[in-house]
Design a protein around this motif. Structure first.
Motif, PDB file in Angstrom:
ATOM      1  N   LYS A  20      33.756  67.293 -49.761  1.00 17.63           N
ATOM      2  CA  LYS A  20      33.229  68.496 -50.405  1.00 17.63           C
ATOM      3  C   LYS A  20      32.883  68.151 -51.858  1.00 17.63           C
ATOM      4  CE  LYS A  20      33.768  71.570 -47.078  1.00 17.63           C
ATOM      5  NZ  LYS A  20      32.628  72.313 -46.505  1.00 17.63           N
ATOM      6  N   LYS A  21      31.980  68.932 -52.430  1.00 13.71           N
ATOM      7  CA  LYS A  21      31.509  68.642 -53.785  1.00 13.71           C
ATOM      8  C   LYS A  21      32.054  69.675 -54.768  1.00 13.71           C
ATOM      9  CE  LYS A  21      27.315  66.374 -52.127  1.00 13.71           C
ATOM     10  NZ  LYS A  21      25.833  66.411 -52.085  1.00 13.71           N
ATOM     11  N   VAL A  22      32.729  69.180 -55.797  1.00 16.62           N
ATOM     12  CA  VAL A  22      33.352  70.055 -56.788  1.00 16.62           C
ATOM     13  C   VAL A  22      32.781  69.753 -58.170  1.00 16.62           C
ATOM     14  CG1 VAL A  22      35.518  70.845 -57.801  1.00 16.62           C
ATOM     15  CG2 VAL A  22      35.482  70.060 -55.444  1.00 16.62           C
ATOM     16  N   LEU A  23      32.401  70.809 -58.876  1.00 21.18           N
ATOM     17  CA  LEU A  23      31.956  70.675 -60.251  1.00 21.18           C
ATOM     18  C   LEU A  23      33.113  71.042 -61.166  1.00 21.18           C
ATOM     19  CD1 LEU A  23      29.766  70.311 -62.429  1.00 21.18           C
ATOM     20  CD2 LEU A  23      29.069  72.683 -62.015  1.00 21.18           C
ATOM     21  N   VAL A  24      33.537  70.104 -62.004  1.00 17.44           N
ATOM     22  CA  VAL A  24      34.643  70.332 -62.943  1.00 17.44           C
ATOM     23  C   VAL A  24      34.083  70.376 -64.361  1.00 17.44           C
ATOM     24  CG1 VAL A  24      36.817  69.455 -63.872  1.00 17.44           C
ATOM     25  CG2 VAL A  24      36.321  69.208 -61.435  1.00 17.44           C
ATOM     26  N   LEU A  78      31.849  65.744 -63.014  1.00 17.51           N
ATOM     27  CA  LEU A  78      32.617  66.121 -64.206  1.00 17.51           C
ATOM     28  C   LEU A  78      31.690  66.228 -65.412  1.00 17.51           C
ATOM     29  CD1 LEU A  78      35.316  66.497 -65.811  1.00 17.51           C
ATOM     30  CD2 LEU A  78      35.432  63.989 -65.943  1.00 17.51           C
ATOM     31  N   ILE A  79      31.757  67.368 -66.101  1.00 13.07           N
ATOM     32  CA  ILE A  79      30.961  67.570 -67.317  1.00 13.07           C
ATOM     33  C   ILE A  79      31.912  67.946 -68.452  1.00 13.07           C
ATOM     34  CG2 ILE A  79      29.167  68.972 -68.432  1.00 13.07           C
ATOM     35  CD1 ILE A  79      27.925  69.362 -65.636  1.00 13.07           C
ATOM     36  N   LEU A 158      32.219  74.218 -55.053  1.00 12.03           N
ATOM     37  CA  LEU A 158      33.258  74.897 -55.826  1.00 12.03           C
ATOM     38  C   LEU A 158      33.139  74.493 -57.288  1.00 12.03           C
ATOM     39  CD1 LEU A 158      36.102  76.437 -55.882  1.00 12.03           C
ATOM     40  CD2 LEU A 158      37.126  74.195 -55.550  1.00 12.03           C
ATOM     41  N   ILE A 159      33.407  75.449 -58.191  1.00 13.41           N
ATOM     42  CA  ILE A 159      33.422  75.157 -59.625  1.00 13.41           C
ATOM     43  C   ILE A 159      34.835  75.361 -60.151  1.00 13.41           C
ATOM     44  CG2 ILE A 159      32.582  75.847 -61.909  1.00 13.41           C
ATOM     45  CD1 ILE A 159      30.476  76.741 -59.004  1.00 13.41           C
ATOM     46  N   ILE A 160      35.337  74.357 -60.859  1.00  9.90           N
ATOM     47  CA  ILE A 160      36.643  74.473 -61.506  1.00  9.90           C
ATOM     48  C   ILE A 160      36.437  74.396 -63.015  1.00  9.90           C
ATOM     49  CG2 ILE A 160      38.902  73.414 -61.863  1.00  9.90           C
ATOM     50  CD1 ILE A 160      38.862  72.511 -58.988  1.00  9.90           C
TER      51      ILE A 160
END
Length: 258
Positions: A20-24, A78-79, A158-160
């Motif tokens: 799964k792809k998560v944007l942190v 990760l940004i 998903l965004i964390i």
């Protein structure tokens, strides 16, 4: 009532998470640990003298969140904000050890990368030195972060938001990120350090620890019922899908509006 851990459920959830792809998004840091031994007190001042024996470092803050997610089998974008310094290079080196992480740093000249150095002796921390600037990032950097976030949102499951209050996520930027993510129907989890959580209104999950929940609600919370009721009321006030309060050795409690 204690909940029994069902290993089949756990395995199913871990399998479902794979790839799964998560944007942190948030405050990236470098954690440095300097270990040694203390055998005497300084003759110059009543302080211990540390004979340094080992130095190690690891990704911290939002970058640590990204590394943990990568170890669970997720693809992570990760940004975060860092400087043009050695700490930034060291942080990138640590993150590069996780091929599943794509790191897009917004570099700001003359702003040091957040660096936390812990001095330890006999397994005990005797001093921590923080090198950082916690002022909000400037308008140019806000635009750069927002541009990267908007480009990354479409691919994210998903965004964390990992907000340590170090200036990476000023309120105007935070509100734009959440509004854009909600418009794209993305699930949003936020780990807050702010006492005013109205900025996170209507997100899916807020994850404070107990100390943070006490600060947010301005209440003395001790037993589980008090914690649960306070979090439930907070979820209702701000439209949170849920609040997962971490309680250190006591575990966690999930509170929803109902």
């Amino acid at each position: 009532i204690p909940m029994k851990l069902n290993i089949v459920n756990v395995a199913t959830l871990l399998c479902a998470m794979q790839n799964k792809k998560v944007l942190v998004l948030g405050d990236v840091m470098l954690d440095r640990f300097i270990d040694g031994a203390v055998t005497r007190i300084s003759p110059e001042a009543p302080v211990p003298i540390l004979s340094q024996s080992r130095v190690c470092q690891m990704a911290g803050g939002a970058a640590n969140v990204a590394c943990n997610l990568a170890q669970l089998g997720l693809h992570v974008h990760l940004i975060g904000v860092c400087g043009n310094d050695k700490a930034a290079k060291d942080l990138e080196t640590e993150i590069s050890g996780y091929p599943a992480i794509q790191f897009d740093p917004v570099r700001i000249k003359d702003r040091p990368t957040s660096l936390k150095t812990r001095y330890r002796a006999g397994g005990q921390q005797i001093l921590r030195v923080d090198e950082e600037i916690t002022d909000d990032i400037n308008d140019k950097s806000i635009k750069n972060v927002l541009k990267l976030v908007k480009a990354a949102l479409d691919d994210a499951d998903l965004i964390i938001i990992s907000d340590y209050g170090k200036g990476t996520l000023p309120l105007p930027l935070l509100s734009q990120i959440i509004a854009t993510a909600k418009a794209k129907r993305k699930h949003i989890i936020a780990d807050p350090k702010r006492k005013d959580v109205s900025a996170y209104a209507n997100i899916d999950l807020l994850t404070p620890n107990l100390t943070e929940l006490k600060a947010i609600t301005a209440m003395h919370l001790n037993n589980i019922d008090e914690i649960g009721n306070a979090a439930k009321a907070l979820a209702k006030t701000h439209g949170f899908g849920g609040i997962l309060t971490t309680l250190s050795a006591r575990g966690m409690i999930l509170s929803q509006q109902d």
